[in-house]
Design a protein around this motif. Structure first.
Motif, PDB file in Angstrom:
ATOM      1  N   SER A 232      29.285  -6.399  28.865  1.00 59.28           N
ATOM      2  CA  SER A 232      30.699  -6.545  29.184  1.00 59.28           C
ATOM      3  C   SER A 232      31.406  -7.691  28.451  1.00 59.28           C
ATOM      4  N   VAL A 233      30.716  -8.362  27.550  1.00 59.87           N
ATOM      5  CA  VAL A 233      31.297  -9.516  26.856  1.00 59.87           C
ATOM      6  C   VAL A 233      31.210  -9.326  25.342  1.00 59.87           C
ATOM      7  N   LYS A 234      32.315  -9.638  24.662  1.00 55.28           N
ATOM      8  CA  LYS A 234      32.338  -9.643  23.201  1.00 55.28           C
ATOM      9  C   LYS A 234      32.589 -11.079  22.747  1.00 55.28           C
ATOM     10  N   LEU A 235      31.707 -11.587  21.909  1.00 57.49           N
ATOM     11  CA  LEU A 235      31.803 -12.948  21.404  1.00 57.49           C
ATOM     12  C   LEU A 235      31.830 -12.898  19.883  1.00 57.49           C
ATOM     13  N   HIS A 236      32.889 -13.440  19.304  1.00 57.48           N
ATOM     14  CA  HIS A 236      33.002 -13.535  17.850  1.00 57.48           C
ATOM     15  C   HIS A 236      32.809 -14.991  17.460  1.00 57.48           C
ATOM     16  N   ILE A 237      32.026 -15.213  16.426  1.00 59.50           N
ATOM     17  CA  ILE A 237      31.836 -16.572  15.926  1.00 59.50           C
ATOM     18  C   ILE A 237      32.333 -16.596  14.496  1.00 59.50           C
ATOM     19  N   GLY A 238      33.419 -17.314  14.306  1.00 60.31           N
ATOM     20  CA  GLY A 238      34.059 -17.380  13.003  1.00 60.31           C
ATOM     21  C   GLY A 238      33.687 -18.639  12.251  1.00 60.31           C
ATOM     22  N   VAL A 239      33.698 -18.534  10.944  1.00 59.91           N
ATOM     23  CA  VAL A 239      33.404 -19.664  10.066  1.00 59.91           C
ATOM     24  C   VAL A 239      34.673 -20.488   9.895  1.00 59.91           C
ATOM     25  N   GLU A 240      34.528 -21.792  10.049  1.00 57.02           N
ATOM     26  CA  GLU A 240      35.665 -22.691   9.912  1.00 57.02           C
ATOM     27  C   GLU A 240      35.296 -23.802   8.926  1.00 57.02           C
TER      28      GLU A 240
ATOM     29  N   MET B   1      55.604  -5.002  30.948  1.00 58.16           N
ATOM     30  CA  MET B   1      54.691  -5.558  29.970  1.00 58.16           C
ATOM     31  C   MET B   1      53.772  -6.539  30.673  1.00 58.16           C
ATOM     32  N   SER B   2      52.441  -6.448  30.392  1.00 56.36           N
ATOM     33  CA  SER B   2      51.485  -7.372  30.999  1.00 56.36           C
ATOM     34  C   SER B   2      50.231  -7.459  30.148  1.00 56.36           C
ATOM     35  N   ILE B   3      49.504  -8.535  30.318  1.00 56.82           N
ATOM     36  CA  ILE B   3      48.194  -8.680  29.666  1.00 56.82           C
ATOM     37  C   ILE B   3      47.200  -7.906  30.513  1.00 56.82           C
ATOM     38  N   LEU B   4      46.408  -7.042  29.898  1.00 61.49           N
ATOM     39  CA  LEU B   4      45.514  -6.159  30.644  1.00 61.49           C
ATOM     40  C   LEU B   4      44.099  -6.695  30.787  1.00 61.49           C
ATOM     41  N   ARG B   5      43.559  -7.314  29.733  1.00 60.19           N
ATOM     42  CA  ARG B   5      42.181  -7.796  29.782  1.00 60.19           C
ATOM     43  C   ARG B   5      41.911  -8.632  28.548  1.00 60.19           C
ATOM     44  N   VAL B   6      40.790  -9.297  28.550  1.00 55.90           N
ATOM     45  CA  VAL B   6      40.338 -10.027  27.364  1.00 55.90           C
ATOM     46  C   VAL B   6      39.504  -9.061  26.529  1.00 55.90           C
ATOM     47  N   ASP B   7      39.793  -8.959  25.252  1.00 52.28           N
ATOM     48  CA  ASP B   7      38.994  -8.119  24.365  1.00 52.28           C
ATOM     49  C   ASP B   7      37.759  -8.868  23.887  1.00 52.28           C
ATOM     50  N   HIS B   8      37.952 -10.108  23.441  1.00 54.64           N
ATOM     51  CA  HIS B   8      36.828 -10.908  22.975  1.00 54.64           C
ATOM     52  C   HIS B   8      37.192 -12.387  23.033  1.00 54.64           C
ATOM     53  N   VAL B   9      36.181 -13.210  22.931  1.00 56.99           N
ATOM     54  CA  VAL B   9      36.345 -14.656  22.836  1.00 56.99           C
ATOM     55  C   VAL B   9      35.813 -15.057  21.473  1.00 56.99           C
ATOM     56  N   GLN B  10      36.518 -15.964  20.801  1.00 53.05           N
ATOM     57  CA  GLN B  10      36.027 -16.452  19.512  1.00 53.05           C
ATOM     58  C   GLN B  10      35.803 -17.955  19.586  1.00 53.05           C
ATOM     59  N   ILE B  11      34.662 -18.371  19.056  1.00 52.88           N
ATOM     60  CA  ILE B  11      34.375 -19.782  18.859  1.00 52.88           C
ATOM     61  C   ILE B  11      34.059 -19.961  17.380  1.00 52.88           C
ATOM     62  N   ALA B  12      33.911 -21.195  16.950  1.00 53.71           N
ATOM     63  CA  ALA B  12      33.734 -21.458  15.524  1.00 53.71           C
ATOM     64  C   ALA B  12      32.354 -22.036  15.227  1.00 53.71           C
ATOM     65  N   MET B  13      31.999 -21.929  13.965  1.00 55.11           N
ATOM     66  CA  MET B  13      30.780 -22.542  13.440  1.00 55.11           C
ATOM     67  C   MET B  13      31.069 -23.020  12.025  1.00 55.11           C
TER      68      MET B  13
END
Length: 122
Positions: free
Chosen positions: A54-62, A1-13
């Motif tokens: 090559s980058v996925k960025l999610h911005i979530g409402v907080e 078992m191992s971590i393979l890659r980052v799927d996305h990064v999430q920051i907030a707004m």
């Protein structure tokens, strides 16, 4: 078992349709991401998703939003000086006092909500 890659990064707004508009203007118009549609069930929550090649960025409402001034995503870019000039001309805060790191020139900029974003160029 191992971590393979980052799927996305999430920051907030913060909550609000103006925040989503500001996010689009910053991440699409300045940083060069393109927006992708969120799945309908998630779109109800607000926020926005952006991608580059090559980058996925999610911005979530907080609801109780506080900007991330220490924790941050770091994006490898091409044309750091030109990108920083574009960000500064648009009136956003940048910090170019960062020492080089492992062969990268780097700087921090701050999105419309005060979140720190690191930009790195080899």
């Amino acid at each position: 078992m191992s971590i393979l890659r980052v799927d996305h990064v999430q920051i907030a707004m913060p909550v609000g349709s103006d925040a989503e508009r500001e996010a689009r203007a910053f991440f699409v118009d300045l940083l060069g991401f393109h927006e992708v549609l969120k799945p309908p069930e998630l779109a109800k929550r607000g926020g926005a998703w952006f991608e580059s090649d090559s980058v996925k960025l999610h911005i979530g409402v907080e609801a109780d939003f506080r900007p991330a001034r220490k924790a941050h995503p770091a994006f490898v870019v091409d044309g750091l000086d030109e990108l920083l000039a574009k960000i500064q001309q648009a009136g956003f805060e940048t910090d170019t006092t960062q020492p080089p790191l492992d062969g990268y020139k780097r700087a921090h900029d701050f999105d419309p909500f005060g979140n720190r974003i690191e930009l790195m160029e080899a």
